[in-house]
Enzyme design. Sequence first.
Site, short mmCIF file in Angstrom:
data_model
loop_
_atom_site.label_atom_id
_atom_site.label_comp_id
_atom_site.label_asym_id
_atom_site.label_seq_id
_atom_site.Cartn_x
_atom_site.Cartn_y
_atom_site.Cartn_z
CE LYS A 190 20.34 60.15 19.57
NZ LYS A 190 20.78 61.45 19.09
CB SER A 235 15.58 60.68 14.85
OG SER A 235 16.18 59.91 15.84
#
Length: 395
Positions: free
Chosen positions: A335, A310
């Site tokens: 992600k 992320s």
Amino acid sequence: MPGPAYRVGPRGLCRGAALTLVFASVLATAAATGSLPHGDGRSPQMKARSVASAADRDAVADAAADAVADGKSGTEAAEEVVSRSGDRWGAVYDEREYQEFEQALDGSYTGVGIAARRSADGLVAVARVQPGSPADRAGIRAGDLLRTIDGRRVDRRPVSDVVALLRGDRTGAAAGSAVVLGVQRGSADRTETLHRARLATEAVTVRRLGPYRSDSSAAVRIAVDSFTKGSGAAVRDAVRKAPAGAGVLLDLRGNSGGLVSEAVTAASAFLDGGLVATYDVHGEQRALYADAGGDTERPVVVLIDGGTMSAAELLTGALQDRGRAVTVGSRTFGKGSVQMPSKLAGGSVAELTVGHYRTPAGRSVDGHGITPDLAVSARAQQRAETVLSGLGGGS
């Protein structure tokens, strides 16, 4: 003028579910207060973009409202709709869970100070004990095995579930509540009763690399466990305080994300302005930029692995694409989807996917991850330090 704050981090941080990237939309006055958007949770620019996304959000909101009107759980009704929607990273939190989520991103949590990991033989081991925490005072040490929690066997349970039990997420345990641990060290078993406390996270740690040198030019390792509030500034301050000419090993292994604004601040420590990432919300393209004035001369190596996710991937991609760092380790998690939260009837919060982000070179991270410049599976930090030394950054 800084842009709005977005959040990148773990889904169900408090319930210990799968990790997700969350760009939490903070609008108008909420940009300053960190509160949730009011009304339907959408800015004027976000309205009427994607029919499918709007329909999904409306369906979730309607399900929650209907359930609450019938005296049922709005959270459960919303979760059922999300589970059928195909939104892999969509999530629904009840009011308490979301409050815990917010507090965790503020850099605090309720727990006993234990970080857990899977041991080589598949058991649950203590990876780290926070100094001064209840676990530390009880004498629990890294390497101890967690066998039971409140009498329940946890040997083979997912580590995320174990962490949730330690924190008492599913029971809403508060600071001061007791948790009984069955701990094994070597061949000795013992039982410890700990009382949870409100603890501050230690998102950033800094230390010198290599032996002491009188010229004080040894490289520094800056490890970032997560991008909670203040972590970006901590990275920036560590870079500024590092000896002149000393290299930086930026360790992002196991970093599951956090606040994207903090990742951008961390990127600003190494960049003199310029693009950090682009992203879209319902098809509308937006961009994130570094602040001017970062250190662009100091050698930098970024250490990554499959647990780098992320916001940490966003930072890695920016430094790699901008030619500012050499990346070492293994491919990151991948992600890179964008979620936006909206408040539902009954106080729960739904986060549904609305877009994706890309690195400065236009690479999509979602499902792909970041491939390191030097792929290393064993002794990764040692190899990273060698690379840093070769760049003239000392070690």
